[in-house]
Design an enzyme around this catalytic site. Structure first.
Site, short mmCIF file in Angstrom:
data_model
loop_
_atom_site.label_atom_id
_atom_site.label_comp_id
_atom_site.label_asym_id
_atom_site.label_seq_id
_atom_site.Cartn_x
_atom_site.Cartn_y
_atom_site.Cartn_z
N ASP A 436 46.80 38.73 37.96
CA ASP A 436 45.86 37.55 38.58
C ASP A 436 46.53 36.12 37.82
OD1 ASP A 436 43.31 36.35 39.67
OD2 ASP A 436 42.50 37.09 38.60
N ASP A 841 40.78 39.84 35.90
CA ASP A 841 39.83 39.65 35.09
C ASP A 841 38.88 39.98 36.09
OD1 ASP A 841 39.99 37.02 36.08
OD2 ASP A 841 38.81 36.07 34.54
N ASP A 845 39.40 41.92 41.72
CA ASP A 845 40.67 42.41 41.15
C ASP A 845 40.84 44.23 41.08
OD1 ASP A 845 42.08 39.86 41.15
OD2 ASP A 845 41.59 39.85 38.99
#
Length: 1163
Positions: A436, A841, A845
Site C-alpha cells: 500500500d 496499514d 489492506d
C-alpha cells in the site's frame, strides 16, 4: 471559583459556536428519504426488529440476538483439550507415533511401552502449552476490548457507565468525543442542534478523513440526558450483514415511520471526532456488527519450507515401509527354512517351540508380524522431536524479532511484533512485495511544498523522492530555479526543518508579502484567496494562546488552509453562512479582514474529483471557486481561461514526477440570474426522492462548474516515512532485484477510458513492446487504475495481464479497491508460485494481507485493523529492510539447515538399526537399549540443533539464497540424507569389524550385543554433534555448551542409568562402568570411527570451498582476502545469482541512456 466559572462559560461558548457551525454541512448531507430498498423491510433479509429504550417490554425480548461480547480466540476452556489434540494429530508424523505408541503395548513391540509413550507425550505437551500461551494472549486482548466502558441509559433520563459486553439491542448509549462506538448504533442526536457528528472510520476502511453523519430531524432535539425519559421507538431494518456501506431500515416514532439510511448508522470501532457527544440506539451487537461480520478467520498459512518438509516426511515413511517390507520378506524366507530335516539353523530363536513369531510352519504370518515390528523399530527414521523443536526455535526467533532494538519506534513506543511464529523462514524467501502507499510508505501527513501560479513555478523545497533520485544517481543534489528567476537559492534548503506542520514551502518571491511585486500579483491573490475559502475546514481558537488550529476532513485540506495562512491569507472564523479571512490588500498594502458569504458547498467525491464553493464577497460579486484533479479541471476551462495552461501542465507533470499530489485551482464569476437559476435547480435536485437523485445533482453541478479561469496548481507532499527511500533502495535495487514491488496507491490514472477491449488491447501492446525490447524489463513500468484493473482481473485476461506485469520492472495499481488488492495478490501468488509479501496499514489492506503468503501490518495512524490481521507488525516501513534481510534471511538459513540436519541425524541413527537387524537376519532385535532409543532425539541430539536454529548467522548480502531456495533444494536435502546413510554404514561396519575378532575386556570376554550397541551409540552421539559443529557458520558460547554438553550428558546418563537395578536398566546394567570405560579399545575405536565418519564431509566441504564455493563461501573468501570492502568484488558475488533487473528511477535512467544511444547515429 471565578476561574472555574469562566472555564465553564468558555466551554459553553465553544459548544454553542460549534452547534451553529454544523449547519454548513446540512448543505452537503443527504436528507433521508424512502428508496426502493425500503419496500423490502419485513421480507427475507430485512426482518430485524428493535425496540428502543424498552428493556422491560415483553415484545423487546432480544435474547435471540447476539450479545456484545466479542471473542477472537481459537480455543475456549472447554474446547482446548479436544481441539488442540485434534490439531496435533492432524500431522502425519504425530499420528504415526501415536499408532506406534498404541502398538507398543502389544507383544509386537521391540521396546517397552513407556519408552515409546514418553517422547510422544513430551512433544505433544510442549506444543499444546505453546498453543495455549498464544491463545491466552489473544484472550487478554478480547478482555481489554470487552471491558471498555460507555454510558448507557438506565431509565428516568439517567445514564450510567457500563462495560461494552453488557450492552443489549435496543439500549440507548451516550458516546463522548474521541471514544469508539461500542456497537452498531442508529444516530439519534448530537451536541450539534441538527444532529450532525463527525466520524473517523480508519479502523474500518483505512481512511483518515472524517465522515459526516446526521440523525433524523425528528430526534435531533434529544440533546440532554433527561430528554430520554419516556422515549420509545421501534426500528425495523436489515438483518446482520458484512456490507459496510449500506443500511436499510425504518424508525417508527409516535405512529409515524421515518426512513433510515447509512447516514444514520454509526459502526462499531469507528471513533467520534470533533463532536462533544452523541446519543445512539444499539441496533447490532457483538458478532452481528458489520465490522465483525467483515472479519473472517485468518487463513491458515504454512511456509513453503513446512510444506516441503511434509513431502520429506512422506519420503521417510516410504523408506520405513520399504525397509520393513524388505526385512519382512527376507525374514519370512529365512524363517521358512529355519527347521528342515530336524536341523535348526537359528537355534537361539527356538523356532521349534515358537507359537507365531518364528514358527517355520507359519512363515507368512511371521513375516507380517515382523513387518509391523520393523515399522515400529524403524520409526526412529522419523524425527519425533522435529516439530516441537521447530516450534521452540520459531518462538525464540519471534522473541528476537520482538526484542530487536533496531526495529523499535521510540517516538510511538512501538516495537516490532511477530503475531505468528509460523512464517519466520518465509521472510527470507520473498520474491514479490505488494505494498500500500498512503500510510505505509508515507506518513499520511501532507505538507504544502510547491505551487504553480499564473504559469510560474514557486517553491524551492526538495521532496524526498527527488533526494532519493539524487542518491541513486550518485551525484550531489543541485536545485535549479526557473530560467527567468533571479533569486539566489541555498544549496541545502532541505536542511531546514519545517517549523509549521503541514507547511514546508520556501520561496522568497511570494513569502512575507513579497508576492505583491510579482508580475501577476492579482492572480496570486485570487489563488491564495481560493485556498483560504474553498474548503470545509473548521477553525478552533485556543482561548489561552489565541492560536488557531484547524479540524479538516482530510490532511490535504488542512495543508491548503495552513499554506494560505502562512502566505498572508489567514482563515480565522467560520459561521454557518460565512468565512472570515485576514488578507493583504493589493491596493493599500495593509492587512484587512474580509467576509465571504458561503452560499453553496459542492462536495468532493471520487466520481466528481473536484470540490467547489459558491461565495459572495463584500463587493457583492458571486464567485465559484473550484479545485480538483487535472483530468477533470482542464476540460472545464473556458477559452479565455487557458492563458497559463501549457506552463501549468508542465509544472503538474514535474510535480508528479517528484512524487507530489497535485490539484488544479480555477474560478469564475457568476451573474445573479445564473446563480438564481442554479440555486433553484440544485434545491429541486436535492429534494428529489427519485432513484436518480444523485445523477440530477451531478447534472446541475456540471452545468455551473464550467468556463473556469485557470489560476494554477498546488503540490503537496505526503512525506515518506523516515528511511523509506533508503529501505526501498536497499531491498529492491541493492540486495535482491528478484524482489518485485507492486504498489497499490490512489494517485494519477494512467488509463483514462477503461473498457474491456481497450484494456486487453493495451496489455497486448505492452507485451509487444516488451518483446521488441528483447524481453529486457529495465525500461518498463506498468501503471493501471482501478477501473482498468477490474477488466484486467477477468478470468480470460488476468493471466495475460500477469505476464505483462512480471515482465515489467515496476507495477503500480492506482485507486484499487480492497477487493482488487486481494485479487491482485492472489493472482501474483498463484501465478508465479513464489513467496509474496503484502504490507499495509489500513483496514482496506486486510484482504491483501490475508491473501499474501506473509502479511505485514504497519501500526501507523490508520488504526489497528491491518495489524490485527497481519502476521507481523512493524511501526515503520523502513524496518522491513531489517525484517527481511536480517531476520528473514537468518531464519530461512537456520530453519533450512536445521531440518536437513534433523533428517541427517535420524537417518544416521535409524539406519544403524536396520543394518544391525540385517546382521541378525532380521530378528527384530534392536541394537540399543529401550531408553537409548527413546532419548536419542530428546536429550542427546536436540539442543545443538535448537541452538543452531536460534543463534546461527551469516551475511544479509546472501538474501538471494532464500529467493532461489538454495539451502532447501532437493539436491541439498538428498545430500544431507546421503550423508546420514554413509555415516551409518561407516559407524556400523567399523564398530562391528573392530569389535568382532578379539577379546574386549581384561578377562578375555568377547563383546556382546550390549557392548557393540553402546560403542555404536557413543560414536553416533559424537558424530552427529561434531557434524553440527562443522555445519555452524557463527559460533557462540551457547553452541559450544550445548554441543559438548550433549556428549557429556550421554556419558553421565550411561553411567547413572547403568547403576540402576537391572530390572530398570536391563541390558545397560553397569555396561559403561564395568565394560566400556575400562577398555582402551572402546576409546580408540570411538576416536577412529568418529574421525573416519566425518572425514568425507570435511574433504567435500574443503574442496567445495576452494574450487566450487557457494555464495556464503564467496563472502568468506572476500573477508579472508581483505576484499570485503571492494564494491566490484561484492557486486560480482551478488550478481552471480540474480538477474539484471532495475527498478523505478534506475529503470528510467536506463531508458534515457538507450534513447540517447539510438539518437546518436541520427545526429
Amino acid at each position: 471559583m471565578y476561574n472555574l466559572s469562566m472555564a465553564g462559560s468558555g466551554l459553553k461558548r465553544r459548544r454553542r459556536r460549534r452547534i451553529h457551525l454544523s449547519k454548513l454541512y446540512t448543505l452537503t448531507c443527504t436528507q433521508a428519504f424512502f428508496k426502493q430498498d425500503h419496500s423490502q423491510i419485513g421480507g427475507p433479509g430485512y426482518s430485524r426488529l428493535v425496540f428502543i429504550n424498552e428493556p422491560d417490554s415483553p415484545e423487546a425480548d432480544s435474547s435471540s440476538y447476539s450479545d456484545n461480547y466479542v471473542r477472537t480466540t481459537k480455543y475456549t476452556l472447554a474446547t482446548f483439550l479436544p481441539k488442540s489434540l485434534f490439531e496435533q494429530f492432524r500431522r502425519v508424523a504425530n499420528f504415526y507415533f501415536l499408532v506406534t505408541g498404541v502398538l507398543s503395548f502389544t507383544p509386537l513391540a521391540p521396546y517397552t511401552a513407556a519408552s515409546a509413550i514418553f517422547p510422544l507425550l513430551f512433544v505433544i505437551g510442549a506444543t499444546m502449552v505453546k498453543e495455549g500461551v498464544e491463545d491466552w494472549r489473544r484472550n487478554k486482548q478480547d478482555i481489554e476490548v470487552n471491558n471498555r466502558r460507555v454510558k448507557v441509559h438506565r431509565g428516568d433520563g439517567n445514564f450510567d457507565s457500563k462495560e461494552w459486553k453488557t450492552l443489549s439491542v435496543g439500549d440507548i448509549v451516550k458516546v463522548e468525543k474521541n471514544q469508539f462506538f461500542p456497537a452498531d448504533l442508529v444516530l439519534l442526536s448530537s451536541s450539534y442542534e441538527d444532529a450532525i457528528c463527525y466520524v473517523e472510520t480508519m479502523n474500518l476502511d483505512g481512511e483518515t478523513n472524517l465522515k459526516v453523519k446526521q440523525g433524523l430531524e425528528v430526534t435531533s432535539s434529544l440533546r440532554e440526558d433527561f430528554n430520554f425519559k419516556g422515549f420509545e421507538a421501534f426500528v425495523k431494518c436489515e438483518d446482520p450483514n458484512a456490507n459496510l456501506y449500506s443500511f436499510v431500515g425504518t424508525m417508527e416514532l409516535k405512529g409515524t415511520k421515518y426512513p433510515l439510511s447509512p447516514q444514520q448508522l454509526l459502526l462499531r470501532d469507528s471513533k467520534l471526532r470533533n463532536t462533544e457527544f452523541i446519543f445512539g440506539a444499539v441496533i447490532f451487537t457483538g458478532h452481528d456488527t458489520k465490522v465483525i461480520q467483515n472479519s473472517t478467520d485468518p487463513p491458515s498459512k504454512r511456509s513453503m519450507i513446512e510444506r516441503k518438509m511434509d513431502k520429506i516426511i512422506y519420503l521417510m515413511f516410504f523408506m520405513v515401509v520399504l525397509m520393513s517390507f524388505i526385512g519382512s520378506v527376507i525374514f519370512g524366507v529365512t524363517t521358512r527354512d529355519d527347521f528342515k530335516d530336524g536341523v535348526v539353523k537359528r537355534w537361539y530363536l527356538r523356532p521349534d517351540s515358537s507359537s507365531i513369531f518364528f514358527d517355520p510352519k507359519r512363515a507368512h504370518v511371521a513375516a507380517f508380524y515382523h513387518f509391523l515390528t520393523a515399522a515400529m523399530l524403524y520409526s526412529y527414521f522419523i524425527p519425533i522431536s522435529l516439530y516441537v523443536s521447530i516450534e521452540i526455535v520459531k518462538v525464540l526467533q519471534s522473541i528476537f524479532i520482538n526484542q530487536d532494538i533496531h526495529m523499535y519506534y521510540e517516538e510511538a513506543n512501538k516495537p516490532a511484533r511477530a503475531r505468528t511464529s509460523n512464517l519466520n523462514e518465509e521472510l527470507g524467501q520473498v520474491d514479490t512485495i505488494l505494498s500500500d502507499k498512503t500510510g505505509t510508505l508515507t506518513c499520511n501527513s501532507m505538507e504544502f511544498i510547491k505551487c504553480s501560479v499564473a504559469g510560474t513555478a514557486y517553491g524551492r523545497g526538495v521532496t524526498e523522492v527527488e533526494m532519493a533520485m539524487g542518491r541513486r544517481k550518485g551525484s550531489p543534489l543541485v536545485l535549479q530555479s526557473n530560467e527567468s528567476d533571479d533569486v539566489e537559492y541555498s544549496k541545502e534548503p532541505f536542511a531546514e526543518e519545517a517549523t509549521v506542520k503541514g507547511f514546508n514551502f520556501r520561496d522568497e518571491r511570494i513569502m512575507n508579502g513579497n508576492w505583491v511585486t510579482e508580475p501577476h500579483a492579482d492572480v496570486i491573490q485570487k489563488f491564495m484567496r481560493l485556498l483560504a475559502v474553498c474548503h470545509t475546514v473548521i477553525p478552533e481558537v485556543d482561548e489561552d494562546t489565541e492560536k488557531i488550529s484547524y479540524e479538516a476532513e482530510s490532511p490535504d485540506e488542512a495543508a491548503f488552509v495552513i499554506a494560505a495562512r502562512e502566505l498572508g491569507f489567514e482563515f480565522y472564523n467560520r459561521t454557518q453562512t460565512s468565512i472570515s479571512v485576514r488578507e493583504l490588500d493589493l491596493v493599500t498594502g495593509k492587512r484587512v479582514e474580509r467576509l465571504y458569504k458561503v452560499l453553496n458547498v459542492l462536495e468532493f467525491n471520487s466520481t466528481r474529483k473536484r470540490m467547489s464553493v459558491i461565495v459572495q464577497d463584500e463587493d457583492g460579486k458571486l464567485l465559484l471557486l473550484c479545485k480538483g484533479a487535472d483530468n477533470v479541471m482542464f476540460e472545464r476551462l473556458s477559452k479565455k481561461g487557458r492563458e497559463f495552461e501549457v506552463e501549468t501542465r508542465d509544472h503538474v507533470n514535474e510535480y508528479a514526477d517528484a512524487g507530489l499530489r497535485t490539484l488544479i485551482l480555477a474560478y469564475r464569476e457568476l451573474d445573479e440570474k445564473e446563480y438564481k437559476d442554479f440555486s433553484v435547480r440544485i434545491s429541486e435536485a436535492k429534494s428529489s426522492v427519485s432513484a436518480d437523485r444523485e445523477s440530477l445533482i451531478e447534472e446541475v453541478t456540471e452545468k455551473v462548474e464550467k468556463d473556469l479561469i485557470l489560476l494554477g496548481a498546488t503540490a503537496v507532499e505526503d512525506k515518506l516515512q523516515n528511511g523509506v527511500s533508503i529501505a526501498t533502495d536497499i531491498i529492491i535495487n541493492l540486495e535482491t532485484p528478484e524482489i518485485h514491488s507492486l504498489e497499490k496507491t490512489g494517485e494519477k490514472d494512467a488509463i483514462a477510458k477503461a473498457s474491456k477491449e481497450n484494456v486487453l488491447l493495451q496489455i497486448i501492446n505492452g507485451k509487444a513492446q516488451l518483446k521488441y525490447a528483447g524481453g529486457n524489463s529495465d525500461a518498463f513500468a506498468l501503471i493501471i487504475d482501478g477501473k482498468s484493473l477490474a477488466y484486467a482481473l477477468d478470468d480470460d485476461i488476468k493471466h495475460i495481464f500477469l505476464e505483462l506485469a512480471v515482465g515489467c520492472a515496476s507495477v503500480i495499481c492506482c485507486r484499487s479497491s480492497p477487493k482488487q488488492k486481494a485479487l491482485v495478490t492472489r493472482l501474483v501468488k498463484s501465478g508465479n508460485g513464489k513467496t509474496t509479501l503484502a504490507i499495509g496499514d489500513g483496514a482496506n489492506d486486510v484482504g491483501m494481507l490475508q491473501e499474501a503468503d506473509i502479511g505485514v501490518g504497519i501500526s501507523g495512524v490508520e488504526g489497528m485493523q491491518a495489524v490485527m490481521s497481519s502476521d507481523i507488525a512493524i511501526a515503520q516501513f523502513r524496518y522491513l529492510e531489517r525484517l527481511l534481510l536480517v531476520h528473514g534471511h537468518w531464519c530461512y538459513r537456520r530453519i533450512s539447515t536445521m531440518i536437513c540436519y534433523f533428517f541427517y541425524k535420524n537417518i544416521t541413527f535409524g539406519f544403524t538399526l536396520f543394518l544391525y537387524e540385517a546382521y541378525t537376519t532380521f530378528s527384530s532385535t534392536p541394537a540399543y537399549n529401550d531408553w537409548f532409543l527413546s532419548l536419542y532425539n530428546v536429550c542427546f541430539s536436540s539442543l545443538p540443533v535448537i541452538a543452531l536454529g536460534v543463534f546461527d548467522q551469516d551475511f544479509p548480502l546472501l538474501y538471494q539464497e532464500g529467493v532461489q531456495n538454495v539451502l532447501f533444494s532437493w539436491r541439498r536435502i538428498l545430500g544431507w540424507m546421503f550423508n546420514g546413510f554413509y555415516s551409518a554404514v561407516i559407524i556400523f561396519f567399523l564398530c562391528k569389524s573392530s569389535l568382532e575378532p578379539q577379546a574386549f575386556t581384561h578377562q578375555g570376554k568377547t563383546p556382546g550385543k550390549e557392548i557393540l550397541g553402546g560403542t555404536m551409540y557413543t560414536c553416533i552421539v559424537w558424530v552427529v554433534n561434531l557434524q553440527m559443529a562443522l555445519a555452524i557458520s557463527y559460533f557462540t558460547l551457547i553452541q559450544h555448551i550445548v554441543i559438548w554438553g550433549s556428549i557429556l550428558v550421554w556419558y553421565l546418563f550411561m553411567t547413572v542409568y547403568g547403576e540402576l537395578p537391572s530390572e530398570i536398566s536391563t541390558s545397560a546394567y553397569r555396561v559403561f562402568v564395568e565394560a566400556l570405560a575400562p577398555s582402551l579399545s572402546y576409546w580408540v575405536i570411538t576416536l577412529f570411527v568418529v574421525v573416519s565418519t566425518l572425514l568425507p564431509y570435511f574433504i567435500y566441504s574443503a574442496v567445495q570451498m576452494r574450487f566450487f564455493p557457494m555464495y556464503h563461501g564467496m563472502i568468506q573468501w572476500l573477508r579472508y582476502e581483505g576484499q570485503c570492502n571492494d564494491p566490484e568484488y561484492c557486486d560480482m558475488v551478488r550478481q552471480r545469482s540474480i538477474r539484471p533487473t532495475t527498478v523505478g528511477f534506475t529503470a528510467r535512467l536506463e531508458a534515457k541512456k538507450r534513447s540517447v544511444r539510438r539518437s546518436e547515429p541520427e545526429s
